[in-house]
Design an enzyme around this catalytic site. Sequence first.
Site, PDB file in Angstrom:
ATOM      1  N   LYS A 198      25.194  28.837  90.628  1.00 43.50           N
ATOM      2  CA  LYS A 198      25.706  27.776  91.493  1.00 43.50           C
ATOM      3  C   LYS A 198      25.256  26.421  90.953  1.00 43.50           C
ATOM      4  O   LYS A 198      24.091  26.267  90.540  1.00 43.50           O
ATOM      5  CB  LYS A 198      25.195  27.996  92.918  1.00 43.50           C
ATOM      6  N   SER A 215      28.353  27.420 101.236  1.00 46.86           N
ATOM      7  CA  SER A 215      28.684  26.468 100.191  1.00 46.86           C
ATOM      8  C   SER A 215      28.818  27.123  98.823  1.00 46.86           C
ATOM      9  O   SER A 215      29.359  26.536  97.885  1.00 46.86           O
ATOM     10  CB  SER A 215      27.599  25.376 100.135  1.00 46.86           C
ATOM     11  N   SER A 272      25.021  30.062 103.449  1.00 46.14           N
ATOM     12  CA  SER A 272      25.844  29.890 102.253  1.00 46.14           C
ATOM     13  C   SER A 272      25.791  31.068 101.296  1.00 46.14           C
ATOM     14  O   SER A 272      26.641  31.182 100.411  1.00 46.14           O
ATOM     15  CB  SER A 272      25.412  28.617 101.508  1.00 46.14           C
TER      16      SER A 272
END
Length: 613
Positions: free
Chosen positions: A88, A162, A186
Amino acid sequence: MNEHMPLTLADWHAAYRGGASPADLLGALARRLADGPREAWIHRATADEVGTQAAALEARLAATAADPAGRAALWQALPLFGVPFAVKDNIDVAGAPTTAACPAFSHVAGRHAVPVQRLLDAGAVWMGKTNLDQFATGLVGARSPYGRPASTFDASRVSGGSSSGSAVVAARGDVAFSLGTDTAGSGRVPAGFNNIVGLKPTPGRVSTTGVVPACRSLDCVSVFALTVEDAAAVLAVMEGPDADDAYSRFEPGPARLPARLRIGVPMTPVLDATHAAAWPPAVAQAQRQGHEIVPIDFAPLHAVAQLLYGGPWVAERHAAVQALLEQSPEALDPTVRTVVEQAVGMTATDAFRGQYTLRAAQQGAAALWQQVDVLMVPTAPGHPTFAQVDADPIGANSRLGTYTNFVNLLGWCALALPAGFTEGGLPFGVTFIAPGNADAALAHFGAGWQAALALPLGATDVPYPGAPAQRGGWPAAEPTMPIAVVGAHLSGMPLNGQLTERSATLRAATTTAPHYKLYALPNTTPPKPGLQRVAEGGAAIAVEVWNVPLKHVGSFLALIPAPLGLGSLELADGTQVHGFICEGHALAAATDVTAFGGWRAYIADMKARSAPR
């Protein structure tokens, strides 16, 4: 996309042990990713970056080509040898840009984040940085200038955020696993929207050094994978203390949960029309696996959840981006800016009041674990479309946190798992939540859940392969001693609390070998039995084997009164464990109750005889 590529860790291990070249396999994967969809990626590793990593692995292989023992040691030392993964883009990879989905924030990282470094040291190969809700602020995956990843099952619906890109590339099989972060859910919501596993560790179990903070005191690095075993193996590599992380708290907990769980579920579940029909079958699945369902009031947990965005913790998000917000407010996504700017009017007094509220809630929530062993919740109440999110950006996002926002505030761990599909073909996921430090035990349970459902892997249509013959590493757990109990310490009996209050877990309900006699000892309160091994005339006696943490064995033994003690017992399968035995002299005045086959049956008979007629 990955029709001919390995998918799981076991697949990649098998390919390399079968003679496949890291340079060939990883090079082919890099080329396919370069030609594939872009919306899930912010930065893809170049051919040279992948080639450099592969060449180092090739050199390690060449050094052991004529040395079987050395080759075996190589697999042991590098448990993730040649396994591709994604990161990420709020987690640093040295030499690559970290953007947190904000071009104005972009900078080239000078060193790897600690979790990334540990994965690379274990032989894993990074393939790129993935898209996210800007500054990890959101659960929709649609707040990024780099594109809006969609669910791998419906292009009109959000991927979840997210950690949007990380979930999508794992579900497609682009990589074997990916890293996300989880503050408010997330690492769980995107798993639920893409039919994959999302493992969220206990806060502090994995270092966040090198991670752009959202809420630094709550952030977790999470793992997305196609199987629980793979996610657990990755956590086993990443976890551990970090002296440079002030919030590092590595405390291994139990290895296993009780065999028969008390599973707490929402008394009144919050579900949208798309998900309402999928929840009851998931609860029924837990019951089919032999667990007890305990409806509980989630109102106190929902109150904790409100603190994350409705309380002073939003100020932590402000602390992470304050300089950029003051200098270039237009650089932030409008919705993200709206969320973060709530902190501007908050005071230190608000922060302390929030802490007081949370501390009181933590005490109340801790008592919940006396009623249940784990919680089971829908990973998300529903699966919104992009149109629904655009119409109500904050409201739609907030609803997705119904069953996620409270977990990190309470210091718990969680595991998002596939649980089937809705009538419209959307993936439906559930999340199991356990006390802090129960990560290893929760993963063991989750592996059993996934094996029982045997759903296809992610969005690949590849059937669930079953547990690998050679399981990889597993998250650390505290050492335990199996102790067999025969009387008042059995489940539901008067002294069972002496085990549960020491975090002991039920390993098995079984019997001894058929060489024992059971006696009711006189003048004991509560009534206690004595067990004795005999040469002939014995029987199989019902016992329970409990895993007792070694650190509590001493205090447990101190509670055992004479003439009882701890010795060796032979179980029905021939194995030997420590268990309760009785000194022979105390049995002269005792009553032989062997015919009942166990203490529970004897007590039930005694109560029936004494009941008023």
